[in-house]
Design a protein around this motif. Structure first.
Motif, PDB file in Angstrom:
ATOM      1  N   ASN A 103      -5.518   6.057  -1.250  1.00  0.00           N
ATOM      2  CA  ASN A 103      -5.446   5.672  -2.376  1.00  0.00           C
ATOM      3  C   ASN A 103      -3.887   5.449  -3.035  1.00  0.00           C
ATOM      4  O   ASN A 103      -3.323   6.135  -2.696  1.00  0.00           O
ATOM      5  CB  ASN A 103      -6.189   6.635  -3.766  1.00  0.00           C
ATOM      6  CG  ASN A 103      -7.352   6.939  -2.792  1.00  0.00           C
ATOM      7  OD1 ASN A 103      -8.754   5.559  -2.944  1.00  0.00           O
ATOM      8  ND2 ASN A 103      -8.135   7.779  -3.064  1.00  0.00           N
ATOM      9  N   LEU A 104      -3.720   4.805  -4.291  1.00  0.00           N
ATOM     10  CA  LEU A 104      -2.744   4.723  -5.072  1.00  0.00           C
ATOM     11  C   LEU A 104      -2.659   4.931  -5.642  1.00  0.00           C
ATOM     12  O   LEU A 104      -3.718   5.098  -6.690  1.00  0.00           O
ATOM     13  CB  LEU A 104      -2.213   3.073  -4.249  1.00  0.00           C
ATOM     14  CG  LEU A 104      -2.536   2.624  -3.792  1.00  0.00           C
ATOM     15  CD1 LEU A 104      -1.872   0.859  -3.921  1.00  0.00           C
ATOM     16  CD2 LEU A 104      -0.816   3.076  -2.646  1.00  0.00           C
ATOM     17  N   VAL A 109      -7.047   1.042   5.663  1.00  0.00           N
ATOM     18  CA  VAL A 109      -5.640   0.834   4.761  1.00  0.00           C
ATOM     19  C   VAL A 109      -5.053   0.971   5.346  1.00  0.00           C
ATOM     20  O   VAL A 109      -3.477   0.262   5.372  1.00  0.00           O
ATOM     21  CB  VAL A 109      -5.916   2.474   3.592  1.00  0.00           C
ATOM     22  CG1 VAL A 109      -7.036   2.043   3.095  1.00  0.00           C
ATOM     23  CG2 VAL A 109      -5.650   3.565   4.584  1.00  0.00           C
ATOM     24  N   TRP A 132       3.504   1.102   4.197  1.00  0.00           N
ATOM     25  CA  TRP A 132       1.705   0.094   5.287  1.00  0.00           C
ATOM     26  C   TRP A 132       1.454   0.205   6.372  1.00  0.00           C
ATOM     27  O   TRP A 132       2.572   0.400   6.850  1.00  0.00           O
ATOM     28  CB  TRP A 132       1.201  -1.202   4.490  1.00  0.00           C
ATOM     29  CG  TRP A 132       1.691  -2.197   5.490  1.00  0.00           C
ATOM     30  CD1 TRP A 132       2.811  -3.258   5.309  1.00  0.00           C
ATOM     31  CD2 TRP A 132       1.819  -2.893   6.711  1.00  0.00           C
ATOM     32  NE1 TRP A 132       2.970  -3.900   6.330  1.00  0.00           N
ATOM     33  CE2 TRP A 132       2.448  -3.972   7.673  1.00  0.00           C
ATOM     34  CE3 TRP A 132       0.094  -2.309   8.184  1.00  0.00           C
ATOM     35  CZ2 TRP A 132       2.063  -4.275   8.722  1.00  0.00           C
ATOM     36  CZ3 TRP A 132      -0.194  -3.019   9.490  1.00  0.00           C
ATOM     37  CH2 TRP A 132       1.002  -3.420   9.018  1.00  0.00           C
ATOM     38  N   PRO A 144      -4.532  -3.875   4.487  1.00  0.00           N
ATOM     39  CA  PRO A 144      -3.967  -4.145   2.543  1.00  0.00           C
ATOM     40  C   PRO A 144      -2.517  -5.694   2.985  1.00  0.00           C
ATOM     41  O   PRO A 144      -2.672  -6.600   2.176  1.00  0.00           O
ATOM     42  CB  PRO A 144      -3.063  -3.374   2.112  1.00  0.00           C
ATOM     43  CG  PRO A 144      -3.759  -2.013   3.039  1.00  0.00           C
ATOM     44  CD  PRO A 144      -4.424  -2.322   4.221  1.00  0.00           C
ATOM     45  N   HIS A 193       2.480   1.885  -8.437  1.00  0.00           N
ATOM     46  CA  HIS A 193       2.682   1.271  -6.814  1.00  0.00           C
ATOM     47  C   HIS A 193       1.606  -0.360  -6.663  1.00  0.00           C
ATOM     48  O   HIS A 193       1.259  -1.103  -7.643  1.00  0.00           O
ATOM     49  CB  HIS A 193       1.481   1.864  -6.074  1.00  0.00           C
ATOM     50  CG  HIS A 193       2.344   2.708  -4.969  1.00  0.00           C
ATOM     51  ND1 HIS A 193       2.216   4.403  -6.464  1.00  0.00           N
ATOM     52  CD2 HIS A 193       3.000   3.273  -4.285  1.00  0.00           C
ATOM     53  CE1 HIS A 193       2.637   5.263  -5.581  1.00  0.00           C
ATOM     54  NE2 HIS A 193       3.602   4.763  -4.908  1.00  0.00           N
ATOM     55  N   ASP A 215      -0.744  -2.805  -4.881  1.00  0.00           N
ATOM     56  CA  ASP A 215      -1.981  -2.712  -4.252  1.00  0.00           C
ATOM     57  C   ASP A 215      -1.867  -4.550  -3.592  1.00  0.00           C
ATOM     58  O   ASP A 215      -0.886  -5.684  -3.842  1.00  0.00           O
ATOM     59  CB  ASP A 215      -3.179  -3.059  -4.810  1.00  0.00           C
ATOM     60  CG  ASP A 215      -3.463  -3.683  -5.678  1.00  0.00           C
ATOM     61  OD1 ASP A 215      -3.457  -4.381  -6.092  1.00  0.00           O
ATOM     62  OD2 ASP A 215      -4.433  -3.183  -6.557  1.00  0.00           O
ATOM     63  N   PRO A 216      -2.575  -5.004  -2.836  1.00  0.00           N
ATOM     64  CA  PRO A 216      -2.082  -6.124  -1.832  1.00  0.00           C
ATOM     65  C   PRO A 216      -2.398  -7.897  -2.666  1.00  0.00           C
ATOM     66  O   PRO A 216      -1.827  -8.250  -2.897  1.00  0.00           O
ATOM     67  CB  PRO A 216      -3.757  -6.401  -1.017  1.00  0.00           C
ATOM     68  CG  PRO A 216      -3.710  -5.241  -0.556  1.00  0.00           C
ATOM     69  CD  PRO A 216      -3.470  -4.398  -1.527  1.00  0.00           C
ATOM     70  N   TRP A 231       0.691  -1.254   0.051  1.00  0.00           N
ATOM     71  CA  TRP A 231       0.326   0.007  -0.092  1.00  0.00           C
ATOM     72  C   TRP A 231       0.488   0.947  -0.001  1.00  0.00           C
ATOM     73  O   TRP A 231       2.308   1.345  -0.352  1.00  0.00           O
ATOM     74  CB  TRP A 231      -1.246  -0.432   0.952  1.00  0.00           C
ATOM     75  CG  TRP A 231      -2.025   0.272   1.088  1.00  0.00           C
ATOM     76  CD1 TRP A 231      -1.974   1.992   1.179  1.00  0.00           C
ATOM     77  CD2 TRP A 231      -3.342   0.800   0.143  1.00  0.00           C
ATOM     78  NE1 TRP A 231      -3.605   2.894   1.002  1.00  0.00           N
ATOM     79  CE2 TRP A 231      -4.371   2.263   0.071  1.00  0.00           C
ATOM     80  CE3 TRP A 231      -3.557  -0.080  -0.723  1.00  0.00           C
ATOM     81  CZ2 TRP A 231      -5.352   1.884  -0.758  1.00  0.00           C
ATOM     82  CZ3 TRP A 231      -4.816   0.176  -1.751  1.00  0.00           C
ATOM     83  CH2 TRP A 231      -5.426   1.565  -1.435  1.00  0.00           C
TER      84      TRP A 231
END
Length: 265
Positions: A180-181, A229, A208, A233, A185, A187-188, A175
């Motif tokens: 938000n990303l 978040v 994270w 994540p 990047h 994410d999980p 994360w």
């Protein structure tokens, strides 16, 4: 794992002891980074008092953090190629450069630069003035162990090639610091795909649970989002890796905790 010890200090900062050397990745050691406030514990002075080598993956302020680097004294700092003169202009004398595909040694450690799919500009991908380099990750090898510290990255094709080299521990972002990303990047779910390509023995989720936007607790909707978040994540990542039966063990630790790697002889 014989000869390797690690502690997750928060965000992308990991203390690594390997081959008689102490390494820090992307050190952020303060309670704030501009508008971001630390919500996890501050690293203890003992976590960074004896560092031999600092590895910087890219120039963004939450990875190359000047106040944190000044806390380390005259330590060897390795930056992406092209950033050395800029960092020296900030008062750091012991600076070396590395690019993807290049290798340097520190004692019995071997550090190899690898590609990362991420903006390398100090101020972000939309700006053209200021320091600009390629973002990168690192393979850190010694005493029969290899660690992959990806830095910030999205998926890229040659991840499978890195997996062919044999990775014992992958430090993978899952994360960031906001609700938000942005681009570039993991994410999980994409981090689980990275595990499928890299095939490490162990994966440690990083990036994270450490920083949040200051004042976000004042807005109820944003507060609820940030609560999720900051916690979910790495757990979603671990569940996804397990469901996909990838053969990699995820080691989930909170910021500030030691990574419980198995000891082998």
């Amino acid at each position: 794992m014989h000869g390797l010890a690690m502690r997750f200090l928060g965000h992308s900062t990991v203390r690594m002891e390997l081959a008689g050397r102490v390494v820090l990745t992307d050190p952020v050691l303060t309670s704030r980074i501009g508008p971001l406030r630390r919500v996890g514990p501050l690293p203890a002075p003992g976590d960074h008092a004896d560092v031999d080598l600092v590895l910087i993956s890219h120039l963004h302020g939450d990875h190359l953090h000047l106040p944190s680097l000044r806390m380390l004294g005259d330590v060897r700092i390795v930056v992406p190629r092209g950033a050395g003169a800029w960092l020296r202009s900030k008062g750091f004398a012991h600076v070396e450069e590395l690019a993807p595909g290049e290798t340097l040694k520190d004692g019995d450690l071997r550090i190899t630069g690898v590609h990362a799919q991420h903006s390398g500009h100090r101020w972000g991908p939309r700006l053209t003035h200021g320091p600009q380099t390629r973002a990168m990750g690192h393979l850190i090898s010694g005493d029969g162990a290899t660690v992959y510290a990806s830095g910030d990255t999205d998926l890229f094709d040659s991840m499978s090639f890195l997996g062919d080299l044999g990775i014992d521990v992958a430090l993978l972002p899952v994360w960031g610091w906001g609700p938000n990303l942005g681009h570039g990047h993991l994410d999980p779910h994409r981090a689980a795909e990275a595990v499928a390509r890299l095939r490490p023995r162990f994966a440690v989720p990083v990036h994270w649970g450490t920083f949040a936007v200051g004042g976000s607790h004042l807005l109820p909707k944003l507060r609820r989002r940030m609560r999720r978040v900051l916690v979910e994540p790495p757990r979603t990542f671990a569940e996804e890796v397990a469901v996909r039966e990838l053969g990699t063990t995820v080691i989930l630790v909170e910021p500030g905790e030691r990574v419980p790697l198995p000891v082998t002889t």
